[in-house]
Design a protein around this motif. Structure first.
Motif, PDB file in Angstrom:
ATOM      1  N   ASP A  23      -4.165  -8.403  89.809  1.00  0.00           N
ATOM      2  CA  ASP A  23      -4.909  -9.321  88.955  1.00  0.00           C
ATOM      3  C   ASP A  23      -4.231 -10.686  88.806  1.00  0.00           C
ATOM      4  N   LEU A  24      -3.068 -10.859  89.435  1.00  0.00           N
ATOM      5  CA  LEU A  24      -2.397 -12.152  89.405  1.00  0.00           C
ATOM      6  C   LEU A  24      -2.976 -13.060  90.489  1.00  0.00           C
ATOM      7  N   SER A  25      -3.111 -14.336  90.173  1.00  0.00           N
ATOM      8  CA  SER A  25      -3.721 -15.277  91.101  1.00  0.00           C
ATOM      9  C   SER A  25      -2.681 -15.932  91.999  1.00  0.00           C
ATOM     10  N   ASP A  26      -3.030 -16.060  93.284  1.00  0.00           N
ATOM     11  CA  ASP A  26      -2.176 -16.776  94.228  1.00  0.00           C
ATOM     12  C   ASP A  26      -2.325 -18.293  94.083  1.00  0.00           C
ATOM     13  N   ILE A  27      -3.326 -18.720  93.354  1.00  0.00           N
ATOM     14  CA  ILE A  27      -3.598 -20.149  93.203  1.00  0.00           C
ATOM     15  C   ILE A  27      -2.831 -20.683  91.999  1.00  0.00           C
ATOM     16  N   PRO A  28      -1.972 -21.684  92.191  1.00  0.00           N
ATOM     17  CA  PRO A  28      -1.208 -22.224  91.063  1.00  0.00           C
ATOM     18  C   PRO A  28      -2.114 -22.870  90.021  1.00  0.00           C
ATOM     19  N   ARG A  29      -1.695 -22.823  88.780  1.00  0.00           N
ATOM     20  CA  ARG A  29      -2.429 -23.538  87.740  1.00  0.00           C
ATOM     21  C   ARG A  29      -2.232 -25.046  87.883  1.00  0.00           C
ATOM     22  N   LEU A  30      -1.109 -25.438  88.550  1.00  0.00           N
ATOM     23  CA  LEU A  30      -0.825 -26.850  88.785  1.00  0.00           C
ATOM     24  C   LEU A  30       0.027 -26.988  90.042  1.00  0.00           C
ATOM     25  N   GLU A  31      -0.310 -27.950  90.893  1.00  0.00           N
ATOM     26  CA  GLU A  31       0.502 -28.309  92.046  1.00  0.00           C
ATOM     27  C   GLU A  31       0.840 -29.793  91.970  1.00  0.00           C
ATOM     28  N   ILE A  32       2.102 -30.111  92.171  1.00  0.00           N
ATOM     29  CA  ILE A  32       2.559 -31.497  92.172  1.00  0.00           C
ATOM     30  C   ILE A  32       3.081 -31.800  93.563  1.00  0.00           C
ATOM     31  N   ASP A  33       2.407 -32.700  94.262  1.00  0.00           N
ATOM     32  CA  ASP A  33       2.807 -33.051  95.619  1.00  0.00           C
ATOM     33  C   ASP A  33       3.986 -34.019  95.573  1.00  0.00           C
ATOM     34  N   LEU A  34       4.940 -33.840  96.474  1.00  0.00           N
ATOM     35  CA  LEU A  34       6.119 -34.707  96.547  1.00  0.00           C
ATOM     36  C   LEU A  34       6.125 -35.391  97.916  1.00  0.00           C
ATOM     37  N   PRO A  35       5.369 -36.479  98.044  1.00  0.00           N
ATOM     38  CA  PRO A  35       5.233 -37.144  99.350  1.00  0.00           C
ATOM     39  C   PRO A  35       6.494 -37.891  99.769  1.00  0.00           C
ATOM     40  N   LYS A  36       6.488 -38.360 101.009  1.00  0.00           N
ATOM     41  CA  LYS A  36       7.593 -39.166 101.504  1.00  0.00           C
ATOM     42  C   LYS A  36       7.734 -40.436 100.665  1.00  0.00           C
ATOM     43  N   GLN A  37       8.937 -40.990 100.653  1.00  0.00           N
ATOM     44  CA  GLN A  37       9.163 -42.242  99.954  1.00  0.00           C
ATOM     45  C   GLN A  37       8.522 -43.393 100.732  1.00  0.00           C
ATOM     46  N   SER A  38       8.482 -44.552 100.112  1.00  0.00           N
ATOM     47  CA  SER A  38       7.830 -45.710 100.727  1.00  0.00           C
ATOM     48  C   SER A  38       8.474 -46.098 102.059  1.00  0.00           C
ATOM     49  N   ASP A  39       9.764 -45.776 102.214  1.00  0.00           N
ATOM     50  CA  ASP A  39      10.447 -46.081 103.472  1.00  0.00           C
ATOM     51  C   ASP A  39      10.288 -44.971 104.518  1.00  0.00           C
ATOM     52  N   GLY A  40       9.472 -43.965 104.188  1.00  0.00           N
ATOM     53  CA  GLY A  40       9.210 -42.875 105.114  1.00  0.00           C
ATOM     54  C   GLY A  40      10.201 -41.735 105.060  1.00  0.00           C
ATOM     55  N   LYS A  41      11.212 -41.855 104.220  1.00  0.00           N
ATOM     56  CA  LYS A  41      12.234 -40.818 104.127  1.00  0.00           C
ATOM     57  C   LYS A  41      11.723 -39.622 103.322  1.00  0.00           C
ATOM     58  N   VAL A  42      12.017 -38.435 103.831  1.00  0.00           N
ATOM     59  CA  VAL A  42      11.647 -37.199 103.135  1.00  0.00           C
ATOM     60  C   VAL A  42      12.779 -36.806 102.183  1.00  0.00           C
ATOM     61  N   ILE A  43      12.425 -36.564 100.926  1.00  0.00           N
ATOM     62  CA  ILE A  43      13.413 -36.022  99.998  1.00  0.00           C
ATOM     63  C   ILE A  43      12.972 -34.619  99.590  1.00  0.00           C
ATOM     64  N   LYS A  44      13.967 -33.749  99.393  1.00  0.00           N
ATOM     65  CA  LYS A  44      13.670 -32.349  99.101  1.00  0.00           C
ATOM     66  C   LYS A  44      14.139 -31.983  97.695  1.00  0.00           C
ATOM     67  N   PRO A  45      13.319 -31.253  96.941  1.00  0.00           N
ATOM     68  CA  PRO A  45      13.769 -30.741  95.651  1.00  0.00           C
ATOM     69  C   PRO A  45      14.789 -29.635  95.849  1.00  0.00           C
ATOM     70  N   THR A  46      15.787 -29.562  94.982  1.00  0.00           N
ATOM     71  CA  THR A  46      16.858 -28.571  95.145  1.00  0.00           C
ATOM     72  C   THR A  46      16.938 -27.566  93.994  1.00  0.00           C
ATOM     73  N   ASN A  47      16.514 -27.956  92.792  1.00  0.00           N
ATOM     74  CA  ASN A  47      16.548 -27.062  91.625  1.00  0.00           C
ATOM     75  C   ASN A  47      15.400 -27.396  90.693  1.00  0.00           C
ATOM     76  N   ILE A  48      14.953 -26.402  89.944  1.00  0.00           N
ATOM     77  CA  ILE A  48      13.933 -26.638  88.931  1.00  0.00           C
ATOM     78  C   ILE A  48      14.265 -25.828  87.679  1.00  0.00           C
ATOM     79  N   VAL A  49      14.129 -26.478  86.506  1.00  0.00           N
ATOM     80  CA  VAL A  49      14.431 -25.852  85.219  1.00  0.00           C
ATOM     81  C   VAL A  49      13.399 -26.325  84.203  1.00  0.00           C
ATOM     82  N   TRP A  50      12.978 -25.428  83.314  1.00  0.00           N
ATOM     83  CA  TRP A  50      12.119 -25.819  82.194  1.00  0.00           C
ATOM     84  C   TRP A  50      12.997 -26.320  81.050  1.00  0.00           C
ATOM     85  N   LEU A  51      12.596 -27.397  80.425  1.00  0.00           N
ATOM     86  CA  LEU A  51      13.287 -27.859  79.233  1.00  0.00           C
ATOM     87  C   LEU A  51      12.738 -27.155  77.999  1.00  0.00           C
ATOM     88  N   ASN A  52      13.391 -27.343  76.847  1.00  0.00           N
ATOM     89  CA  ASN A  52      13.047 -26.627  75.620  1.00  0.00           C
ATOM     90  C   ASN A  52      11.560 -26.701  75.299  1.00  0.00           C
TER      91      ASN A  52
END
Length: 207
Positions: free
Chosen positions: A135-164
């Protein structure tokens, strides 16, 4: 206090985390098999078998009943800690780099690397306790796209944490940046650069 040697993984360890009460220890490594240990004795209680790639991150819920693991096999698995069985697999577009339960352990956030034509992404999934895996959905409730920077460089996320109180998502990147995102709208709230190079790991005080 005597040191305790934990032996069980066959390849290098990538992540180590205690549960909320501090009596259990969870580890992930490049051998694809997360493990659960008794913190006091170092006894390995069990393993979680099902991934086909490096375990880059993991997170345990408030009551140590459900474990999340993020893997290079482009999936995040939700596990039953008592049985070691997979409750549900959440497939991603690229290698899953990080995962974090929200406060209350009813939803979680993930980050994944870019892959082929897909940008890196932040995703938020609902995972209410007491709901079966079917009964769990594979579809996220929210997706945030992280596109390339204006200079075309790809940056990668390394960690994620929820704040209080789940007020924001705290995301680190391989270029030394930290960004805060609104978990409701996906809007970028703030960006700053405390480091000049890749942020490897971040930990937040429970207070």
């Amino acid at each position: 206090m005597r040191p305790i040697l934990l032996k069980g993984h066959e390849r290098s360890i990538t992540v180590v985390k205690y549960n909320y009460d501090g009596d259990l220890l969870f580890t992930g490594s490049k051998d694809h098999i997360p493990s659960m240990w008794r913190a006091e004795s170092g006894e390995r209680i069990g393993t979680f078998n099902g991934h086909k790639g490096t375990i880059w991150d993991l997170d345990i819920d408030r009551f140590s009943t459900r474990l999340l693991t993020a893997s290079a096999d482009a999936s995040v698995n939700l596990w039953d800690c008592e049985t070691g069985e997979i409750i549900h697999t959440f497939t991603h577009h690229g290698p899953a780099r990080g995962v974090a339960w929200a406060e209350g352990s009813q939803m979680f956030a993930t980050i994944n690397d870019p892959f082929v034509d897909h940008n890196a992404q932040i995703s938020i999934y609902d995972a209410p306790s007491g709901v079966s895996g079917n009964d769990l959905s594979d579809i996220p409730r929210l997706e945030i796209d992280l596109p390339k920077q204006s200079d075309g460089k790809v940056i990668k996320p390394t960690n994620i944490v929820w704040l209080n109180l789940n007020e924001a998502l705290f995301v680190t990147f391989d270029n030394g940046a930290i960004r805060l995102y609104d978990p409701i709208t996906g809007e970028e709230m703030e960006e700053f650069f405390p480091h000049e190079k890749k942020i490897n790991r971040v930990s937040v005080n429970l207070d």
